[in-house]
Design a protein around this motif. Structure first.
Motif, PDB file in Angstrom:
ATOM      1  N   LEU A 161      44.969 -28.444 -15.903  1.00 16.27           N
ATOM      2  CA  LEU A 161      46.043 -28.294 -16.877  1.00 16.27           C
ATOM      3  C   LEU A 161      46.723 -29.639 -17.146  1.00 16.27           C
ATOM      4  N   GLU A 162      46.934 -30.403 -16.100  1.00 14.87           N
ATOM      5  CA  GLU A 162      47.528 -31.735 -16.256  1.00 14.87           C
ATOM      6  C   GLU A 162      46.620 -32.641 -17.102  1.00 14.87           C
ATOM      7  N   LEU A 163      45.320 -32.580 -16.851  1.00 17.40           N
ATOM      8  CA  LEU A 163      44.369 -33.372 -17.635  1.00 17.40           C
ATOM      9  C   LEU A 163      44.300 -32.881 -19.085  1.00 17.40           C
ATOM     10  N   LYS A 164      44.453 -31.593 -19.270  1.00 20.18           N
ATOM     11  CA  LYS A 164      44.475 -31.036 -20.631  1.00 20.18           C
ATOM     12  C   LYS A 164      45.728 -31.512 -21.370  1.00 20.18           C
ATOM     13  N   ASN A 165      46.870 -31.439 -20.718  1.00 20.54           N
ATOM     14  CA  ASN A 165      48.124 -31.870 -21.344  1.00 20.54           C
ATOM     15  C   ASN A 165      48.128 -33.362 -21.668  1.00 20.54           C
ATOM     16  N   ALA A 166      47.317 -34.132 -20.943  1.00 18.39           N
ATOM     17  CA  ALA A 166      47.225 -35.574 -21.177  1.00 18.39           C
ATOM     18  C   ALA A 166      46.168 -35.922 -22.230  1.00 18.39           C
ATOM     19  N   GLY A 167      45.468 -34.913 -22.737  1.00 21.34           N
ATOM     20  CA  GLY A 167      44.483 -35.153 -23.779  1.00 21.34           C
ATOM     21  C   GLY A 167      43.106 -35.564 -23.281  1.00 21.34           C
ATOM     22  N   VAL A 168      42.838 -35.339 -22.009  1.00 25.27           N
ATOM     23  CA  VAL A 168      41.525 -35.670 -21.452  1.00 25.27           C
ATOM     24  C   VAL A 168      40.572 -34.487 -21.617  1.00 25.27           C
ATOM     25  N   LYS A 207      39.752 -20.195 -24.696  1.00 25.58           N
ATOM     26  CA  LYS A 207      40.007 -18.910 -24.040  1.00 25.58           C
ATOM     27  C   LYS A 207      38.962 -17.888 -24.461  1.00 25.58           C
ATOM     28  N   GLY A 208      38.864 -16.831 -23.674  1.00 30.14           N
ATOM     29  CA  GLY A 208      37.983 -15.724 -24.015  1.00 30.14           C
ATOM     30  C   GLY A 208      36.545 -15.937 -23.586  1.00 30.14           C
ATOM     31  N   LYS A 209      35.662 -15.089 -24.144  1.00 34.15           N
ATOM     32  CA  LYS A 209      34.239 -15.156 -23.795  1.00 34.15           C
ATOM     33  C   LYS A 209      33.677 -16.522 -24.175  1.00 34.15           C
ATOM     34  N   GLY A 210      32.954 -17.120 -23.251  1.00 36.56           N
ATOM     35  CA  GLY A 210      32.402 -18.457 -23.482  1.00 36.56           C
ATOM     36  C   GLY A 210      33.438 -19.553 -23.334  1.00 36.56           C
ATOM     37  N   GLY A 211      34.579 -19.201 -22.741  1.00 36.93           N
ATOM     38  CA  GLY A 211      35.673 -20.150 -22.602  1.00 36.93           C
ATOM     39  C   GLY A 211      35.579 -20.971 -21.336  1.00 36.93           C
ATOM     40  N   GLY A 212      36.554 -21.851 -21.193  1.00 32.69           N
ATOM     41  CA  GLY A 212      36.621 -22.724 -20.034  1.00 32.69           C
ATOM     42  C   GLY A 212      37.140 -24.083 -20.454  1.00 32.69           C
ATOM     43  N   TYR A 213      36.912 -25.071 -19.624  1.00 31.48           N
ATOM     44  CA  TYR A 213      37.358 -26.443 -19.903  1.00 31.48           C
ATOM     45  C   TYR A 213      36.184 -27.309 -20.322  1.00 31.48           C
ATOM     46  N   TYR A 214      36.483 -28.326 -21.113  1.00 33.96           N
ATOM     47  CA  TYR A 214      35.467 -29.276 -21.571  1.00 33.96           C
ATOM     48  C   TYR A 214      36.127 -30.630 -21.828  1.00 33.96           C
ATOM     49  N   LEU A 215      35.316 -31.677 -21.786  1.00 37.66           N
ATOM     50  CA  LEU A 215      35.799 -33.031 -22.067  1.00 37.66           C
ATOM     51  C   LEU A 215      36.055 -33.184 -23.566  1.00 37.66           C
ATOM     52  N   LEU A 216      37.171 -33.813 -23.919  1.00 39.19           N
ATOM     53  CA  LEU A 216      37.472 -34.062 -25.326  1.00 39.19           C
ATOM     54  C   LEU A 216      36.744 -35.296 -25.868  1.00 39.19           C
ATOM     55  N   LYS A 217      36.355 -36.191 -24.966  1.00 38.60           N
ATOM     56  CA  LYS A 217      35.640 -37.407 -25.356  1.00 38.60           C
ATOM     57  C   LYS A 217      34.341 -37.487 -24.562  1.00 38.60           C
ATOM     58  N   PRO A 218      33.400 -38.249 -25.041  1.00 37.09           N
ATOM     59  CA  PRO A 218      32.186 -38.460 -24.245  1.00 37.09           C
ATOM     60  C   PRO A 218      32.537 -39.128 -22.918  1.00 37.09           C
TER      61      PRO A 218
END
Length: 136
Positions: free
Chosen positions: A46-53, A58-69
């Motif tokens: 969540l901290e990395l998400k709030n920092a834009g990393v 949400k939902g089916k097929g959801g989760g976290y992913y990198l915003l940049k390569p």
């Protein structure tokens, strides 16, 4: 020294980088594969998400992913986000400077040495990315 929080963040980021072409990754999958407490990992991501990393879906097929390569996620940025200053003394920090209360920077030999340590460390960390630490 890197905190456990930052070490776990790097483990999670490496996992996401290894799975970058597979879409979002569930927190539970990362936690299980990297042996990290899911509650602790939730806070880190969540901290990395709030920092834009990171981004999340949400939902089916959801989760976290990198915003940049991975090659654009610099190690120095992650360390600063989670641990704060990279410098070992506040009087040599570039981003978190504070004057030491017990010395005079103009004559302090420790200040001079720690500035060199900071510069050498930054030379590496600002030029290395997540791509450089992904397991081969």
């Amino acid at each position: 020294m890197l905190s456990k929080k930052t070490q776990y963040a790097f483990h999670a980021l490496i996992y996401l980088a290894e799975h970058v072409d597979k879409g979002p990754v569930l927190i539970s999958e990362i936690a299980e594969k990297k042996n990290i407490s899911i509650k602790f990992l939730e806070n880190i991501l969540l901290e990395l998400k709030n920092a834009g990393v990171l981004g999340s879906k949400k939902g089916k097929g959801g989760g976290y992913y990198l915003l940049k390569p991975p090659k654009e996620v610099m190690l120095a940025r992650i360390i600063r986000l989670l641990d704060g200053p990279i410098a070992l003394l506040p009087c040599v920090s570039l981003n978190y400077y504070e004057k030491c209360s017990n010395c005079d920077e103009t004559i302090c030999g420790l200040h001079e040495v720690m500035a060199k340590v900071r510069d050498a460390t930054l030379k590496i960390l600002e030029n290395k990315s997540l791509k450089d630490i992904v397991h081969r």
